[in-house]
Design a protein around this motif. Structure first.
Motif, mmCIF file in Angstrom:
data_model
loop_
_atom_site.group_PDB
_atom_site.id
_atom_site.type_symbol
_atom_site.label_atom_id
_atom_site.label_comp_id
_atom_site.label_asym_id
_atom_site.label_seq_id
_atom_site.Cartn_x
_atom_site.Cartn_y
_atom_site.Cartn_z
ATOM 1 N N TYR A 238 0.780 -1.121 -0.120
ATOM 2 C CA TYR A 238 0.085 -0.341 0.062
ATOM 3 C C TYR A 238 0.891 1.214 -0.097
ATOM 4 O O TYR A 238 0.760 2.162 -0.557
ATOM 5 N N HIS A 239 1.695 1.206 0.721
ATOM 6 C CA HIS A 239 2.580 2.566 0.901
ATOM 7 C C HIS A 239 3.907 2.662 0.066
ATOM 8 O O HIS A 239 4.399 3.957 -0.227
ATOM 9 N N LYS A 240 4.363 1.306 -0.342
ATOM 10 C CA LYS A 240 5.491 1.617 -1.552
ATOM 11 C C LYS A 240 5.194 0.678 -2.544
ATOM 12 O O LYS A 240 5.831 -0.230 -2.977
ATOM 13 N N PRO A 241 4.159 0.960 -3.190
ATOM 14 C CA PRO A 241 3.734 0.337 -4.617
ATOM 15 C C PRO A 241 5.027 0.219 -5.438
ATOM 16 O O PRO A 241 5.784 1.161 -5.872
ATOM 17 N N ALA A 242 5.428 -0.910 -6.194
ATOM 18 C CA ALA A 242 6.513 -1.190 -7.004
ATOM 19 C C ALA A 242 6.238 -0.606 -8.441
ATOM 20 O O ALA A 242 7.123 -0.633 -9.154
ATOM 21 N N SER A 243 5.002 -0.424 -8.920
ATOM 22 C CA SER A 243 4.687 -0.242 -10.176
ATOM 23 C C SER A 243 3.303 0.547 -10.126
ATOM 24 O O SER A 243 2.667 0.365 -9.202
ATOM 25 N N VAL A 244 3.070 1.229 -11.213
ATOM 26 C CA VAL A 244 1.883 1.998 -11.410
ATOM 27 C C VAL A 244 0.590 0.962 -11.395
ATOM 28 O O VAL A 244 -0.276 1.318 -11.132
ATOM 29 N N PHE A 245 0.810 -0.352 -12.017
ATOM 30 C CA PHE A 245 -0.097 -1.242 -11.992
ATOM 31 C C PHE A 245 -0.527 -1.661 -10.586
ATOM 32 O O PHE A 245 -1.778 -1.725 -10.190
ATOM 33 N N VAL A 246 0.202 -1.981 -9.612
ATOM 34 C CA VAL A 246 0.084 -1.974 -8.268
ATOM 35 C C VAL A 246 -0.863 -0.879 -7.623
ATOM 36 O O VAL A 246 -1.558 -0.853 -6.793
ATOM 37 N N ALA A 247 -0.133 0.207 -7.972
ATOM 38 C CA ALA A 247 -0.619 1.779 -7.246
ATOM 39 C C ALA A 247 -2.071 1.736 -7.783
ATOM 40 O O ALA A 247 -2.813 2.077 -6.864
ATOM 41 N N LYS A 248 -2.522 1.538 -8.906
ATOM 42 C CA LYS A 248 -3.741 1.503 -9.289
ATOM 43 C C LYS A 248 -4.716 0.511 -8.811
ATOM 44 O O LYS A 248 -5.943 0.601 -8.736
ATOM 45 N N PHE A 249 -4.112 -0.742 -8.556
ATOM 46 C CA PHE A 249 -4.767 -1.910 -8.162
ATOM 47 C C PHE A 249 -5.294 -1.750 -6.811
ATOM 48 O O PHE A 249 -6.354 -2.452 -6.535
ATOM 49 N N ILE A 250 -4.350 -1.249 -6.039
ATOM 50 C CA ILE A 250 -4.949 -1.413 -4.528
ATOM 51 C C ILE A 250 -5.352 -0.028 -4.052
ATOM 52 O O ILE A 250 -4.795 1.070 -4.397
#
Lengths: 368, 297
Positions: A238-250
């Motif tokens: 949640y706090h350190k998404p490794a990619s845009v995909f993760v950032a947008k998914f969570i």
């Protein structure tokens, strides 16, 4: 009503083993790879949630772990044993299916006892084990019933009972909560967490529901098109998404992503508005979570388009230089009635991603 | 009695109109002849026309005291039990194999349906040739063990030949029904059983067969009733009831008695008895089996 009975000490306790995937790949036709070679280590006794959109290969990955699908390459180990070429029954894992897949012609007792019967366990022992599991899952009064006479939640419990009765070292869940209504899903989440704590089996839980992932997982493995985007704790995801995909998914609503350009001093939008100081050059994607945006005084101007009051907080939809920006504000926060919002992006809450690859660029803001 | 289906037709006469053609066919070619057979069974009919006399139960008394009737009845029951069981068992094995996606199961699925298009009499002719003791597939047996295969003389051989032809003709329909049943089982059911440790063979008996019991039951009921009547074409083309009456099934005896022997009343009476037997049999099957095989999925 018939929640998992936590008073009895668990008679069912598994010897958990780690799951190690090395170069595991899957291809159905030899040319297109559903899962390109993939490495991951699921620690013994850990609750791992495999999260991803539909079609990302998460179910295929689970079926390969279960032995229901062959691997096209690579190895899968349970502890020290290489299991990729073994039949499901030789692997010592159990699975709970999305539609439960209970045997409709068998009673609840027979459903739970079936694997023990196949394994040739003598009847008295079988009865003892099934009764212990049934007691734990609150199914004791339902043992004589057929699955057709049970509610959705009860069927779910039977499916879980069938999986845990053998005390498997590896427990697999394939979207087990998706057929339940919202309230039941919430209750079952708690029970599953409790169950995992008591049984201690290495658990793999496949879902596309980020809430299930965030609440249940020790670590979340996020899959996108067969590749691991990130494999970390819910907090880190949640706090350190490794990619845009993760950032947008969570996150609900998800993180805002806006394209920006750096001139070595500041990041600007395409229309020239300066968002934040940052000593980088070139094109990037800037991410900020809706709840991290400060509304009121601030240098950044955005046009308010829509407002949703949700009781605990409000979600604002704003236009930031042609990009949709979602902002979460405390309920009743005074943002005025004017269409023009003044915003601040706190630098420590910002995430910078590569414009091409979408991978996170760590330390872009903390370094200042 | 306002079921939701009634509302589908705006015009209340339309459903009646749609049902009429089939209803007419059934009435004219089934209920009227059956009613007539029952009616005639209480009369003594003159063989070449010219009126009939009411004789009460005399026809029944005559038929039931005839040892040949009981012989034919016994053969009919044997044919029904063995023939029907095999006519369900063989397609069942084929369907399980086809469902497993074994090699060649795709072409087999097509090939196995073809016999459906072959008339019973043609099947009889073909099988009479296949089982011919001189040129048929079993003729080599006679070279090694002279006389071991002689359906023209040996009643048992003739009976076996009849059953083989019957089973073959029953494959397509039963295969389609059973395969459809197997394929309707969710894939996860197999996977769950596999996870529980059951191998392929064990899954057949513990999961697949119990779950397709409705289909097995359907094919069995249809086979039992059909084997009683449809054997006529086979008997007529292959054995004519011989040798020595060993394949003279009731349905063929009725034909011979009625149309060759001109015992019209006797034939009508036997038809009535056969009819009652089939109705009772089907009723019994539903009463004893039908109730226990339906599951909520």
């Amino acid at each position: 009503m018939n929640a998992i009975d936590t008073s009895i000490d668990s008679a069912i306790r598994a010897a958990a083993s780690a799951i190690v995937l090395e170069n595991v790949s899957k291809s159905y036709d030899g040319t297109t790879q559903v899962i390109p070679p993939l490495d991951a280590e699921l620690r013994a006794g850990e609750f791992t949630v495999v999260l991803g959109p539909s079609g990302c290969g998460k179910s295929t990955l689970m079926q390969m772990i279960a032995g229901l699908e062959r691997v096209s390459g690579g190895t899968i180990s349970f502890g020290a044993r290489k299991v990729q070429d073994l039949e499901p029954k030789e692997r010592g894992c159990a699975m709970v299916f999305q539609n439960y897949a209970l045997y409709p012609h068998m009673s609840v007792f027979e459903n739970i006892a079936y694997s023990l019967k196949v394994a040739g366990m003598p009847k008295p022992e079988r009865v003892e084990r099934v009764e212990a599991v049934a007691k734990m899952l609150g199914l004791s009064d339902l043992l004589a019933r057929k699955p057709g006479q049970l509610s959705g939640g009860q069927r779910q419990r039977v499916a879980i009972g069938r999986a845990i009765v053998r005390e498997p070292g590896v427990l697999l869940f394939d979207e087990p909560l998706s057929n339940l209504d919202a309230q039941l899903r919430h209750d079952m989440r708690m029970e599953l967490a409790e169950l995992h704590r008591r049984i201690g089996a290495t658990t793999v839980f496949v879902t596309h529901d980020q809430v299930e992932a965030m609440t249940l997982a020790d670590r979340i493995l996020i899959l996108n098109k067969g590749r691991i985007e990130q494999f970390d704790t819910p907090k880190a995801i949640y706090h350190k998404p490794a990619s845009v995909f993760v950032a947008k998914f969570i996150g609900a609503p998800p993180m805002n992503i806006v394209p920006v350009t750096g001139d070595g001093k500041v990041l600007r939008l395409a229309d020239g508005q300066v968002l934040v100081e940052c000593p980088v050059f070139g094109d990037y994607q800037l991410g900020i979570r809706p709840e991290d945006i400060l509304v009121g005084e601030g240098p950044i101007k955005a046009g308010l388009r829509y407002r949703e009051d949700l009781g605990s907080h409000a979600i604002l939809a704003a236009d930031l230089g042609g990009n949709l920006l979602r902002i979460a504000t405390p309920f009743g926060a005074d943002i005025g009635t004017e269409a023009n919002l003044s915003l601040t992006f706190p630098p420590l809450r910002l995430h910078l991603f590569d414009a091409e690859t979408g991978r996170a660029i760590p330390g872009a803001f903390s370094a200042q | 009695m306002s079921s939701p289906t009634q509302a589908l037709f705006a015009n209340r006469w339309l459903p009646v109109l749609l049902v009429t053609p089939l209803a007419l066919l059934i009435v004219i070619f089934f209920y009227v002849p059956i009613f007539q057979a029952f009616y005639w069974s209480f009369f003594l009919e003159r063989p070449f026309g010219g009126g009939s006399i009411f004789v009460g139960w005399a026809n029944f008394a005559r038929v039931l005291s005839d040892p040949q009737f009981w012989e034919a009845g016994k053969r009919t029951v044997i044919f029904m039990v063995i023939g029907s069981s095999l006519a369900v068992l063989v397609p069942l094995i084929l369907a399980v194999a086809a469902d497993r996606q074994l090699r060649l199961s795709q072409p087999a699925r097509n090939v196995l349906v073809w016999p459906k298009g072959v008339a019973g009499a043609s099947i009889g002719v073909i099988f009479a040739f296949i089982f011919n003791p001189f040129v048929g597939i079993l003729s080599p047996l006679n070279q090694w063990f002279p006389g071991i295969w002689a359906p023209g003389i040996d009643g048992t051989d003739a009976f076996i030949m009849l059953i083989a032809a019957h089973v073959w003709s029953g494959i397509p329909f039963n295969f389609v029904i059973l395969l459809a049943g197997l394929q309707s089982l969710p894939r996860t059911m197999h996977q769950a059983a596999a996870m529980d440790g059951a191998g392929a063979w064990r899954r057949i008996f513990d999961v697949q067969l119990p779950l397709i019991m409705p289909q097995v039951f359907l094919t069995l009921v249809l086979e039992f009733t059909e084997s009683v009547t449809s054997a006529f074409a086979l008997v007529d083309t292959m054995t004519k009831g011989g040798p020595g009456g060993s394949t003279n099934l009731l349905v063929y005896k009725i034909y011979v008695d009625g149309f060759n022997g001109y015992d019209l009343s006797g034939a009508a009476t036997q038809t009535a008895i056969l009819m009652v037997f089939v109705v009772l049999l089907t009723g019994a099957q539903f009463a004893f089996l039908g109730r226990r095989i339906n599951y909520e999925r």
